[in-house]
Design an enzyme around this catalytic site. Structure first.
Site, PDB file in Angstrom:
ATOM      1  N   ASP A  25       0.738  -1.136   0.178  1.00  0.00           N
ATOM      2  CA  ASP A  25      -0.202  -0.019  -0.059  1.00  0.00           C
ATOM      3  C   ASP A  25       0.815   1.318  -0.040  1.00  0.00           C
ATOM      4  OD1 ASP A  25      -2.454   1.456  -0.096  1.00  0.00           O
ATOM      5  OD2 ASP A  25      -2.614   1.350   2.188  1.00  0.00           O
ATOM      6  N   ASN A  27       1.017   3.437  -2.866  1.00  0.00           N
ATOM      7  CA  ASN A  27       1.810   3.883  -4.341  1.00  0.00           C
ATOM      8  C   ASN A  27       1.066   5.351  -4.692  1.00  0.00           C
ATOM      9  OD1 ASN A  27       2.800   1.297  -4.411  1.00  0.00           O
ATOM     10  ND2 ASN A  27       1.183   0.589  -5.938  1.00  0.00           N
ATOM     11  N   ARG A  29      -0.090   7.729  -2.459  1.00  0.00           N
ATOM     12  CA  ARG A  29       0.582   8.738  -1.728  1.00  0.00           C
ATOM     13  C   ARG A  29       1.945   9.200  -2.126  1.00  0.00           C
ATOM     14  NH1 ARG A  29      -1.021   5.954   3.561  1.00  0.00           N
ATOM     15  NH2 ARG A  29      -1.633   4.522   1.904  1.00  0.00           N
ATOM     16  N   SER A  70      -7.599  -5.452  -5.212  1.00  0.00           N
ATOM     17  CA  SER A  70      -8.706  -6.149  -4.206  1.00  0.00           C
ATOM     18  C   SER A  70     -10.088  -5.895  -4.722  1.00  0.00           C
ATOM     19  CB  SER A  70      -8.707  -5.401  -2.760  1.00  0.00           C
ATOM     20  OG  SER A  70      -9.123  -4.096  -2.889  1.00  0.00           O
ATOM     21  N   GLU A  72     -12.522  -4.780  -3.921  1.00  0.00           N
ATOM     22  CA  GLU A  72     -13.155  -3.430  -3.553  1.00  0.00           C
ATOM     23  C   GLU A  72     -12.441  -2.339  -4.592  1.00  0.00           C
ATOM     24  OE1 GLU A  72     -12.151  -5.405  -1.099  1.00  0.00           O
ATOM     25  OE2 GLU A  72     -14.392  -5.665  -0.511  1.00  0.00           O
ATOM     26  N   ASN A  73     -11.098  -2.665  -5.158  1.00  0.00           N
ATOM     27  CA  ASN A  73     -10.390  -1.828  -5.954  1.00  0.00           C
ATOM     28  C   ASN A  73     -11.009  -1.641  -7.372  1.00  0.00           C
ATOM     29  OD1 ASN A  73      -7.008  -2.830  -4.777  1.00  0.00           O
ATOM     30  ND2 ASN A  73      -8.284  -1.096  -4.160  1.00  0.00           N
ATOM     31  N   ARG A  76     -12.378   1.938  -8.027  1.00  0.00           N
ATOM     32  CA  ARG A  76     -11.612   2.995  -8.226  1.00  0.00           C
ATOM     33  C   ARG A  76     -12.044   3.822  -9.784  1.00  0.00           C
ATOM     34  NH1 ARG A  76      -5.828   2.308  -5.630  1.00  0.00           N
ATOM     35  NH2 ARG A  76      -6.378   1.698  -3.630  1.00  0.00           N
ATOM     36  N   ARG A 199      -4.478  -1.794   9.144  1.00  0.00           N
ATOM     37  CA  ARG A 199      -5.763  -2.733   8.933  1.00  0.00           C
ATOM     38  C   ARG A 199      -5.535  -3.814   7.803  1.00  0.00           C
ATOM     39  NH1 ARG A 199      -7.909   2.585   7.212  1.00  0.00           N
ATOM     40  NH2 ARG A 199      -7.307   2.685   4.927  1.00  0.00           N
ATOM     41  N   SER A 201      -7.843  -4.895   5.397  1.00  0.00           N
ATOM     42  CA  SER A 201      -8.679  -4.415   4.177  1.00  0.00           C
ATOM     43  C   SER A 201      -8.767  -5.849   3.282  1.00  0.00           C
ATOM     44  CB  SER A 201      -7.923  -3.508   3.403  1.00  0.00           C
ATOM     45  OG  SER A 201      -7.562  -2.403   3.895  1.00  0.00           O
TER      46      SER A 201
END
Ligand code: IPE
Ligand code: IPE
Ligand code: MG
Length: 257
Positions: A25, A27, A29, A70, A72-73, A76, A199, A201
Site C-alpha cells: 500500500d 503507491n 500517496r 482487491s 474493492e479496488n 476506483r 488494517r 483491508s
C-alpha cells in the site's frame, strides 16, 4: 545457497517464515507527494515488487503472496483500474523469463474470471511457463477479497451437502480451508503492510488467524530489502504461542505444552 544468503543478511535459516504475504500500500500517496499521477506510483511500486520477489527467493521463502488488487479496488476510477490492469499484464509478460530463471512458479488467488481476457491469457501463459519451478511460489492476489473467498467456499460446500456428498456434521475447519483459494498453501507466517494503515483491508481473513503482523509507514515504492530483512529478524524473535503456553528450558530451547 539458501543458508549462504541468510547468513549474508544475518537471518537464521532454520527459523524462516514459510509464507510471507504483503499488502503493498501507498503507491498513490508516493506519487501525490511528487505531484505525479497515481499511476506513476503504481509503476514505481512494480520495481519494488521485483526487488522483494528476488530477495525472498534468495532467502529460501516458500511462498510470497502479494496483494495486488482487491475486490474493492474495482470501484476506483476506471482510468486507474485500466492502468493497473495494463501494468499487471506488462509485469506478467516482462517477468516471464526472469521468473523461470529464478526457479519461481507463478500462481494467483482471487476472482480470475473478472480480469480482462488479455491479462488472463498472459497470466495463464506465465503460469504454464513456470509450472515446473520448485524454488518459490509467487502468489498474486488479484481481484481478491477475503469475504468473497469465504462466500465462494461456502457455496461450494453447500453444493456438496445438497448432493449428499458431505454431511453438515462433517464440516470442519480443515474442510472449510480446503475450499479456499489457498487450499494448497500454508497459512501466512508474516503479513506485512506498507503505507502506514493498520488494517487488513479484506486480505486473507481466514488464513491470518495466527499470522505475525508487521506495519510500516514506508510507502510501497520506497520499501527496501533492508526493511524487509529487519522485519524477518523481528519475526524470528517473536514467540508464536498459538494459544498455548510456551516454556523455555534451561538450554534456551523452547517447548510448547
Ligand atoms: C496500493 O496503493 C496499490 C493498490 C491498491 C492497487 P494505493 O493505490 O492504495 O496507494 P494509496 O494508499 O492511495 O497511497
Ligand atoms: C489494500 O489497499 C489493497 C491492496 C494493496 C491491493 P487499499 O488502499 O485498497 O486499502 P484501503 O482502502 O486503504 O483499506
Ligand atoms: Mg491504499
Amino acid at each position: 545457497m539458501k543458508s549462504d544468503r541468510c547468513q549474508h543478511y544475518g537471518v537464521d535459516p532454520s527459523k524462516l517464515p514459510r509464507h510471507v504475504a504483503i499488502i503493498m500500500d501507498g503507491n498513490g500517496r508516493w506519487a501525490k507527494k511528487r505531484l505525479m499521477n497515481r499511476v506513476n506510483g503504481h509503476e514505481k511500486g512494480s520495481e519494488t515488487v521485483r526487488l522483494i520477489v528476488t530477495l525472498c527467493r534468495e532467502l529460501g521463502i516458500e511462498v510470497l503472496t502479494l496483494y495486488a488488487f482487491s475486490t474493492e479496488n474495482w470501484s476506483r476510477p476506471q482510468a486507474e483500474v485500466d492502468a493497473l490492469m495494463g501494468l499487471l499484464k506488462r509485469f506478467i509478460v516482462s517477468e516471464r523469463e526472469s521468473l523461470k530463471d529464478q526457479g519461481i512458479r507463478l500462481s494467483a488467488i482471487g476472482q480470475k474470471k473478472r480480469l480482462p481476457l488479455d491479462v488472463r491469457q498472459e497470466f495463464d501463459t506465465t503460469v504454464a511457463y513456470t509450472a515446473s519451478n520448485q524454488g518459490m511460489c509467487l502468489n498474486l492476489a488479484l481481484s481478491y477479497g477475503g469475504r468473497e473467498e469465504i462466500a465462494y467456499a461456502v457455496r461450494k460446500i453447500a453444493l456438496k451437502v445438497k448432493s449428499r456428498k458431505l454431511s453438515p456434521e462433517n464440516i470442519t475447519e480443515k474442510s472449510v480451508a480446503d475450499y479456499l483459494y489457498t487450499s494448497n498453501i500454508p497459512d501466512p507466517d508474516m503479513i506485512i503492510r506498507t503505507g502506514g494503515e493498520m488494517r487488513l483491508s479484506n486480505f486473507l481473513l481466514w488464513q491470518s488467524a495466527y499470522s505475525e503482523l508487521f506495519f510500516t509507514q514506508t510507502l510501497w515504492p520506497d520499501f527496501t530489502e533492508q526493511e524487509f530483512i529487519e522485519m524477518v529478524k523481528d519475526y524470528q524473535n517473536r514467540d508464536r504461542r498459538f494459544g498455548k503456553v510456551l516454556c523455555s528450558s534451561n538450554d534456551g530451547s523452547q517447548q510448547q505444552f
